[in-house]
Scaffold this active site. Structure first.
Site, PDB file in Angstrom:
ATOM      1  N   THR A 289       0.630  -1.046   0.001  1.00 26.58           N
ATOM      2  CA  THR A 289       0.409  -0.022  -0.053  1.00 26.58           C
ATOM      3  C   THR A 289       0.767   1.336   0.008  1.00 26.58           C
ATOM      4  OG1 THR A 289      -0.365   0.180   2.494  1.00 26.58           O
ATOM      5  CG2 THR A 289      -2.120  -0.810   0.928  1.00 26.58           C
TER       6      THR A 289
ATOM      7  N   CYS B 125       2.339   3.469   9.303  1.00 28.15           N
ATOM      8  CA  CYS B 125       1.202   3.280  10.513  1.00 28.15           C
ATOM      9  C   CYS B 125       1.654   3.194  12.137  1.00 28.15           C
ATOM     10  CB  CYS B 125       0.414   2.210  10.921  1.00 28.15           C
ATOM     11  SG  CYS B 125       0.010   1.849   9.309  1.00 28.15           S
TER      12      CYS B 125
ATOM     13  N   CYS C 120      -2.597   0.444  14.897  1.00 27.91           N
ATOM     14  CA  CYS C 120      -3.707   1.472  14.322  1.00 27.91           C
ATOM     15  C   CYS C 120      -4.692   0.502  13.730  1.00 27.91           C
ATOM     16  CB  CYS C 120      -2.785   1.152  12.538  1.00 27.91           C
ATOM     17  SG  CYS C 120      -4.115   2.168  11.343  1.00 27.91           S
TER      18      CYS C 120
ATOM     19  N   ARG D  95       4.186   7.109   2.765  1.00 30.98           N
ATOM     20  CA  ARG D  95       2.953   8.565   3.388  1.00 30.98           C
ATOM     21  C   ARG D  95       2.349   8.242   4.673  1.00 30.98           C
ATOM     22  NH1 ARG D  95       1.351   5.758  -1.082  1.00 30.98           N
ATOM     23  NH2 ARG D  95      -1.187   5.308  -0.977  1.00 30.98           N
TER      24      ARG D  95
ATOM     25  N   CYS E  65      -0.733   7.325   7.812  1.00 29.20           N
ATOM     26  CA  CYS E  65      -2.025   6.463   6.930  1.00 29.20           C
ATOM     27  C   CYS E  65      -2.854   7.126   7.537  1.00 29.20           C
ATOM     28  CB  CYS E  65      -1.836   5.748   8.373  1.00 29.20           C
ATOM     29  SG  CYS E  65      -3.480   4.509   8.733  1.00 29.20           S
TER      30      CYS E  65
ATOM     31  N   CYS F 153      -4.703   6.429  11.622  1.00 28.76           N
ATOM     32  CA  CYS F 153      -4.018   6.344  12.893  1.00 28.76           C
ATOM     33  C   CYS F 153      -3.496   7.763  12.564  1.00 28.76           C
ATOM     34  CB  CYS F 153      -3.042   5.119  12.775  1.00 28.76           C
ATOM     35  SG  CYS F 153      -1.835   4.626  11.830  1.00 28.76           S
TER      36      CYS F 153
ATOM     37  N   ASP G  64      16.694   6.796  50.492  1.00 33.05           N
ATOM     38  CA  ASP G  64      16.829   5.079  50.758  1.00 33.05           C
ATOM     39  C   ASP G  64      16.199   4.744  49.204  1.00 33.05           C
ATOM     40  OD1 ASP G  64      17.274   2.859  51.039  1.00 33.05           O
ATOM     41  OD2 ASP G  64      15.213   2.350  52.578  1.00 33.05           O
TER      42      ASP G  64
END
Length: 471
Positions: A32, A36, A40, A65, A67, A70, A446
């Site tokens: 694609t 992401c 996502c 590129r 998404c 998301c 402590d």
């Protein structure tokens, strides 16, 4: 979380949409051309089509590129940069503060004490992207926020985001988001027209400051309310629904920031209903070029890039801390919106700090409510104040003490302790808050080594439980 997790483990995180790893790594789908964040909600791609990247810049540099579902560019920052004290960690903190945009790679390298070639080589080897690419990814995110939340003209947004030209801005937006600036604006929730009406100059820029995991807002806002210095800070509202407002001195101008407490955020996330969330904020900037820097400083103040899962896992394994961690999952260790201001306030105390604001602070051109000034610069106090505070202010003004995001924490602490009248507990407080060190053990505390590297968080648990007093 393990920063050296193998790719099969990363794929399992993607397959289970595990938001704990948002910002820790990114994945891209070769079929694609999209990258992401791990959580996502899209259909999980087949393993052989997935590539993993340590940064969004590395994914962008490989031609992927962002998404649109998301929004990986808006993921919380990697908690690793808060922990690490090496050159890569320091460089990432400086890039986040906008140093490359303001001073170039040469300025970044000078602050780190390395050559530009060395910085380029180390960042590229570890993060898959050099300082220019990392800054470019950050500029693209800033541009998207401005496009989708303000009515600023596109040309003004280009330069406000740090781009050198409108052409560079247009090319970057197309490459990162596969859309023109106008298309990106129109894709805002409610459409570009609604965004323009929503964010007038008087209304400021609305923001969602993302965090991973549970977030205990109540103790953070309690601390900020307890410390608030009149004139530069104020907290309004009732616990659970407060608004913290403060002024900021920024590289190009000033700002007023408002951050809202989100009721019940920690409890919801602890039950698994919300593996992450955000704090609503609004910024009024006199110069929009300061947006990236202002956002990063608010993120450090509210400790929004922390990894609560790693902190709680380590501290919760200790019998002494286990019930405290269970009672307050996601407890944060707040930092500082202005490291130099924090250091001078730590030495002066709240009452004296309020007097310093009125005497030396720069008055806002447009005061808003109780916010009238920005805290005075070190040079102003160095000229006007004597004693330990004057010595600290002079050291900050001259650069003998550096507290910027890329400062070496050990060097800074040594320089602080060399100043007259600045004791070890105050230096430890400055290291924790101004330098954002997650692993500070003040003198006399402590705190066993088994709590490393999260002893600063352990202190907040002990204080929240009433076992230690706030200093």
């Amino acid at each position: 979380m393990d920063s050296v997790m193998d790719e099969d483990t990363r794929y399992e995180a993607v397959r289970s949409r595990d938001a704990r790893f948002d910002g820790a790594f990114f994945f891209a789908v070769e079929t694609t051309g999209i990258y992401c964040r791990p959580s996502c909600p899209a259909v999980t791609p087949k393993r052989h089509n997935v590539r993993f990247f340590p940064t969004a810049a590395a994914a962008q540099g490989s031609g992927f590129r962002a998404c649109r579902r998301c929004r990986p560019d808006a993921a919380p920052g990697s908690a690793e940069w808060n922990v690490r004290a090496d050159v890569v960690g320091r460089a990432m903190r400086l890039i986040g503060d906008g140093v490359v945009d303001r001073e170039g790679v040469a300025g970044l390298a000078a602050r780190l004490g390395y050559s530009a070639r060395q910085v380029q080589r180390q960042l590229t080897a570890e993060l898959g992207a050099g300082p220019v690419a990392l800054a470019r990814a950050q500029r693209a995110h800033t541009a998207r926020v401005l496009l989708q939340t303000t009515g600023l003209p596109v040309t003004e947004i280009a330069f406000a985001s740090g781009f050198a030209s409108v052409r560079q801005f247009n090319d970057t937006i197309r490459a990162v988001y596969a859309a023109t600036p106008s298309e990106l604006r129109a894709a805002a929730p409610g459409g570009g027209r609604a965004a323009r009406h929503r964010a007038t100059p008087d209304a400021g820029i609305p923001l969602r400051l993302a965090h991973r995991g549970p977030y205990q807002a109540l103790p953070v806002f309690d601390l900020l309310q307890r410390e608030a210095v009149p004139g530069i800070e104020e907290v309004a509202g009732t616990p659970g629904r407060r608004v913290y407002r403060r002024t900021l001195r920024l590289p190009h101008g000033t700002a007023i920031a408002a951050v809202h407490e989100r009721p019940g955020g920690g409890r919801q996330a602890a039950r698994g209903a919300h593996p992450g969330g955000w704090l609503d904020a609004r910024l009024h900037l006199t110069d929009h070029r300061d947006l990236t820097t202002a956002v990063q400083r608010l993120r450090r103040l509210f400790d929004l890039d922390a990894d609560p899962y790693a902190v709680d896992e380590r501290l919760g394994a200790d019998p002494r801390l286990a019930p405290l961690v269970a009672a307050r999952p996601g407890l944060r260790s707040p930092g500082a919106a202005d490291p130099e201001e924090l250091a001078m306030r730590a030495l002066a105390g709240s009452k004296r700090a309020a007097r310093l604001v009125q005497r030396y602070g720069k008055r806002l051109d447009a005061p808003c409510g109780g916010l009238t000034h920005v805290f005075p610069e070190p040079a102003a106090l160095a000229d006007g104040e004597a004693g330990p505070l004057g010595a600290l202010a002079a050291a900050l003004a001259d650069g003998d003490v550096r507290l910027d995001p890329g400062a070496d924490r050990d060097d800074a602490q040594r320089a602080l302790l060399a100043l007259p009248g600045l004791d070890a507990p105050t230096a430890a407080l400055i290291r924790t808050r101004a330098l954002g060190d997650p692993d500070v053990a003040p003198p006399g505390a402590d705190l066993p080594d088994t709590w490393r590297p999260w002893r600063s968080y352990a202190l907040h648990h002990l204080r929240a439980a009433g076992e230690l007093e706030f200093s």
